[in-house]
Design an enzyme around this catalytic site. Structure first.
Site, PDB file in Angstrom:
ATOM      1  N   ARG A 216      -7.258   7.767   1.222  1.00 26.79           N
ATOM      2  CA  ARG A 216      -6.893   6.411   0.786  1.00 26.79           C
ATOM      3  C   ARG A 216      -6.171   6.471  -0.565  1.00 26.79           C
ATOM      4  O   ARG A 216      -6.077   7.524  -1.185  1.00 26.79           O
ATOM      5  CB  ARG A 216      -8.134   5.532   0.662  1.00 26.79           C
ATOM      6  CG  ARG A 216      -9.163   6.049  -0.335  1.00 26.79           C
ATOM      7  CD  ARG A 216     -10.383   5.132  -0.398  1.00 26.79           C
ATOM      8  NE  ARG A 216     -11.025   5.007   0.900  1.00 26.79           N
ATOM      9  CZ  ARG A 216     -11.907   5.900   1.393  1.00 26.79           C
ATOM     10  NH1 ARG A 216     -12.234   6.966   0.684  1.00 26.79           N
ATOM     11  NH2 ARG A 216     -12.436   5.730   2.573  1.00 26.79           N
ATOM     12  N   GLY A 217      -5.690   5.316  -1.003  1.00 27.19           N
ATOM     13  CA  GLY A 217      -5.135   5.174  -2.344  1.00 27.19           C
ATOM     14  C   GLY A 217      -3.996   6.116  -2.666  1.00 27.19           C
ATOM     15  O   GLY A 217      -3.075   6.315  -1.866  1.00 27.19           O
ATOM     16  N   ILE A 218      -4.067   6.683  -3.852  1.00 29.82           N
ATOM     17  CA  ILE A 218      -2.997   7.574  -4.320  1.00 29.82           C
ATOM     18  C   ILE A 218      -2.858   8.785  -3.403  1.00 29.82           C
ATOM     19  O   ILE A 218      -1.753   9.218  -3.094  1.00 29.82           O
ATOM     20  CB  ILE A 218      -3.262   7.999  -5.777  1.00 29.82           C
ATOM     21  CG1 ILE A 218      -3.101   6.791  -6.716  1.00 29.82           C
ATOM     22  CG2 ILE A 218      -2.313   9.116  -6.196  1.00 29.82           C
ATOM     23  CD1 ILE A 218      -3.447   7.070  -8.161  1.00 29.82           C
ATOM     24  N   ASP A 237     -10.218  15.567   3.031  1.00 31.26           N
ATOM     25  CA  ASP A 237     -11.160  14.663   2.370  1.00 31.26           C
ATOM     26  C   ASP A 237     -12.565  14.952   2.882  1.00 31.26           C
ATOM     27  O   ASP A 237     -12.762  15.768   3.792  1.00 31.26           O
ATOM     28  CB  ASP A 237     -10.797  13.194   2.600  1.00 31.26           C
ATOM     29  CG  ASP A 237     -11.078  12.334   1.360  1.00 31.26           C
ATOM     30  OD1 ASP A 237     -12.194  12.452   0.809  1.00 31.26           O
ATOM     31  OD2 ASP A 237     -10.186  11.563   0.944  1.00 31.26           O
ATOM     32  N   ASP A 260     -15.681  19.412   1.479  1.00 31.76           N
ATOM     33  CA  ASP A 260     -16.054  19.063   0.108  1.00 31.76           C
ATOM     34  C   ASP A 260     -15.335  20.031  -0.818  1.00 31.76           C
ATOM     35  O   ASP A 260     -15.534  21.256  -0.722  1.00 31.76           O
ATOM     36  CB  ASP A 260     -17.572  19.186  -0.044  1.00 31.76           C
ATOM     37  CG  ASP A 260     -18.074  18.819  -1.439  1.00 31.76           C
ATOM     38  OD1 ASP A 260     -17.239  18.698  -2.357  1.00 31.76           O
ATOM     39  OD2 ASP A 260     -19.296  18.686  -1.608  1.00 31.76           O
ATOM     40  N   LEU A 296     -21.145   7.166 -23.556  1.00 28.91           N
ATOM     41  CA  LEU A 296     -21.794   8.461 -23.726  1.00 28.91           C
ATOM     42  C   LEU A 296     -23.262   8.307 -24.128  1.00 28.91           C
ATOM     43  O   LEU A 296     -24.113   9.096 -23.710  1.00 28.91           O
ATOM     44  CB  LEU A 296     -21.044   9.296 -24.772  1.00 28.91           C
ATOM     45  CG  LEU A 296     -21.568  10.718 -24.991  1.00 28.91           C
ATOM     46  CD1 LEU A 296     -21.529  11.520 -23.686  1.00 28.91           C
ATOM     47  CD2 LEU A 296     -20.762  11.432 -26.070  1.00 28.91           C
ATOM     48  N   ASN A 298     -25.282   6.340 -23.010  1.00 29.89           N
ATOM     49  CA  ASN A 298     -26.063   6.041 -21.811  1.00 29.89           C
ATOM     50  C   ASN A 298     -25.789   7.018 -20.669  1.00 29.89           C
ATOM     51  O   ASN A 298     -26.273   6.812 -19.555  1.00 29.89           O
ATOM     52  CB  ASN A 298     -25.755   4.616 -21.333  1.00 29.89           C
ATOM     53  CG  ASN A 298     -26.053   3.579 -22.391  1.00 29.89           C
ATOM     54  OD1 ASN A 298     -27.060   3.667 -23.090  1.00 29.89           O
ATOM     55  ND2 ASN A 298     -25.172   2.585 -22.526  1.00 29.89           N
ATOM     56  N   TYR A 350     -14.881  11.556 -17.609  1.00 33.90           N
ATOM     57  CA  TYR A 350     -13.609  11.553 -16.888  1.00 33.90           C
ATOM     58  C   TYR A 350     -12.484  12.103 -17.764  1.00 33.90           C
ATOM     59  O   TYR A 350     -11.662  12.914 -17.316  1.00 33.90           O
ATOM     60  CB  TYR A 350     -13.296  10.118 -16.462  1.00 33.90           C
ATOM     61  CG  TYR A 350     -12.081   9.956 -15.579  1.00 33.90           C
ATOM     62  CD1 TYR A 350     -12.102  10.365 -14.251  1.00 33.90           C
ATOM     63  CD2 TYR A 350     -10.917   9.372 -16.070  1.00 33.90           C
ATOM     64  CE1 TYR A 350     -10.999  10.194 -13.433  1.00 33.90           C
ATOM     65  CE2 TYR A 350      -9.808   9.191 -15.271  1.00 33.90           C
ATOM     66  CZ  TYR A 350      -9.856   9.603 -13.950  1.00 33.90           C
ATOM     67  OH  TYR A 350      -8.751   9.433 -13.143  1.00 33.90           O
ATOM     68  N   LYS A 354     -10.047  15.278 -17.008  1.00 34.99           N
ATOM     69  CA  LYS A 354      -8.594  15.154 -16.882  1.00 34.99           C
ATOM     70  C   LYS A 354      -7.867  15.863 -18.024  1.00 34.99           C
ATOM     71  O   LYS A 354      -6.775  16.407 -17.827  1.00 34.99           O
ATOM     72  CB  LYS A 354      -8.210  13.676 -16.823  1.00 34.99           C
ATOM     73  CG  LYS A 354      -8.714  12.964 -15.567  1.00 34.99           C
ATOM     74  CD  LYS A 354      -8.217  13.647 -14.299  1.00 34.99           C
ATOM     75  CE  LYS A 354      -8.608  12.878 -13.055  1.00 34.99           C
ATOM     76  NZ  LYS A 354      -8.077  13.482 -11.811  1.00 34.99           N
TER      77      LYS A 354
END
Length: 445
Positions: A216-218, A237, A260, A296, A298, A350, A354
């Site tokens: 899906r998506g990008i 996927d 996976d 961070l 939490n 994240y 990245k």
């Protein structure tokens, strides 16, 4: 855009009302169509370069109407700035002021592109000042463009020229509708390797490409674009996404692989499938990724570790296996994010993953080059996806309006176009590059 705002402010009575009220009016972007011309009008070439005539001849062979130094009263589809031999800041004056006057003649969706050289600590001070000044000029000009026009730059390492293969490939990408959401960015050409495609509408003809996270998506947009450009695609996927993955595969004639990406043997499964079913493995797009956002203070281990495992550790592990297999001319393209460049509140995990992708790409370039391959990354900004569609309309609209010049989010197809380009043989000389697809914003996807 995912909603009706752009349509309302650009059509009919509501267009007049929006103009009267001074409302932001995001332009319609000129996106890629195989039947559309490379530029919407004539190209004005400014500046001096020893490659100027050869370059102009090439541009004419692409079907462009090339004007040197003065276009008269003609409306322009683009401006090309030859700045690769500029050696003093004062030498920029005449070229840039001439370009400034020509900006008033640009058609909607026009392109301004520069050729320059990288600044180095070994340069004479005046040379370094001029070269670094060009960086500032191009990024600033990108914020001044209107009507969906963009400004980008190509930086040539000393061994390359404007007519080197990858320099020409980058120029064609920036001119075309493929770069609609790329603005104020630079690509550095480190060598002239690679080959321009025989058919520019099928730059990946004969290639076998694998796209992870393609249900899906990008990821789905990437798969569709690679197939459109001639590649035989393998979509990958999780088993849980099997139905969606099958729909994507059936729509483009791809084959599916459910796995996976964090599995220890993920790379081997990919190689076995691609080579066993299609005879080779030429392109791998590391698109699979997840978010588990939390401040961070939490953050728990499960959220942190799962993001790192999927978004970067899996890529490192797979790339090690691909390198060990010595696959010839393998091209890797990874999904980074502007969150990994500028950060984003609540996304420390994240952003770490990245940012890690960017570091991995730069460090791995020499390793893939040893077997004729390459690695690059695309860093998307605010892209209209199912995730951003869940943001309240008012908040979403305001977020778009603060984006420079283009005043809108990008589409998954904008990311896919950049990935297809970087995965092509013509982009071999862009090994190790990270290209932001963000409309010159650092709002991260």
């Amino acid at each position: 855009m995912a909603d009706k705002y752009m349509e309302l402010v650009n059509t009919g009575v509501t267009k007049k009302l929006a103009k009267l009220l001074g409302l932001p009016r995001p332009p319609r972007l000129r996106r890629y169509s195989p039947d559309a011309p490379l530029l919407p009008g004539p190209l004005l070439v400014l500046g001096a370069s020893s490659s100027a005539q050869e370059l102009s001849d090439t541009l004419v062979s692409w079907g462009l109407d090339v004007r040197r130094h003065d276009a008269g009263d003609a409306k322009l589809g683009g401006i090309l700035l030859l700045l690769d031999e500029v050696d003093h800041p004062q030498a920029l004056s005449s070229i840039m002021l001439t370009a400034g006057r020509a900006l008033r003649k640009l058609l909607p969706g026009a392109r301004v592109v520069s050729f320059s050289r990288p600044a180095s600590a070994d340069d004479e001070p005046a040379v370094a000042a001029a070269r670094q000044g060009i960086d500032g000029v191009i990024r600033s000009l990108g914020r001044e463009m209107r009507g969906g026009s963009t400004t980008n730059g190509i930086v040539l390492e000393e061994a390359t020229t404007p007519v080197s293969t990858s320099a020409l490939a980058a120029l064609r990408f920036f001119f075309s509708g493929r770069s609609a959401y790329v603005d104020g960015q630079f690509l550095t050409v480190r060598n002239g390797e690679g080959a321009l495609p025989a058919d520019f509408s099928q730059p990946l003809a004969g290639k076998v490409a694998v796209v992870t996270g393609a249900a899906r998506g990008i990821g789905a947009a990437i798969a569709r674009t690679l197939a459109r450009d001639g590649a035989q695609v393998v979509v990958v996927d999780m088993p849980q996404a099997g139905d969606s993955l099958a729909k994507v595969a059936n729509s483009i004639g791809a084959t599916t692989l459910q796995l996976d990406v964090t599995a220890a043997d993920a790379a081997q499964q990919i190689m076995d499938h691609a080579i066993g079913r299609h005879g080779s493995l030429d392109i791998v797009v590391h698109n699979a990724g997840i978010t588990r956002d939390k401040l961070l203070a939490n953050m728990d281990a499960a959220r942190w570790d799962s993001v790192i495992a999927v978004n970067i550790a899996s890529q490192l592990r797979m790339n090690e296996a691909f390198l060990a297999a010595k696959l010839p001319n393998l091209r890797i393209v990874s999904l980074a994010s502007t969150s990994g460049i500028a950060g984003n509140r609540g996304q420390t995990n994240y952003a770490a993953s990245k940012g890690g992708v960017i570091g991995m790409v730069r460090s791995s370039a020499k390793l893939f080059a040893e077997n004729g391959g390459s690695i690059a990354a695309v860093a998307p900004g605010f892209i209209e996806t199912e995730m951003t569609a869940k943001i309240p309309l008012g908040t979403r609209t305001v977020a778009r309006m603060v984006l420079p010049s283009l005043m809108q989010g990008g589409l998954p197809e904008d990311v896919a176009e950049a990935i297809s380009f970087l995965g092509s043989d013509a982009a071999a000389g862009l090994n190790g590059q990270v290209l932001r697809v963000c409309g010159q914003s650092l709002v991260g996807a």
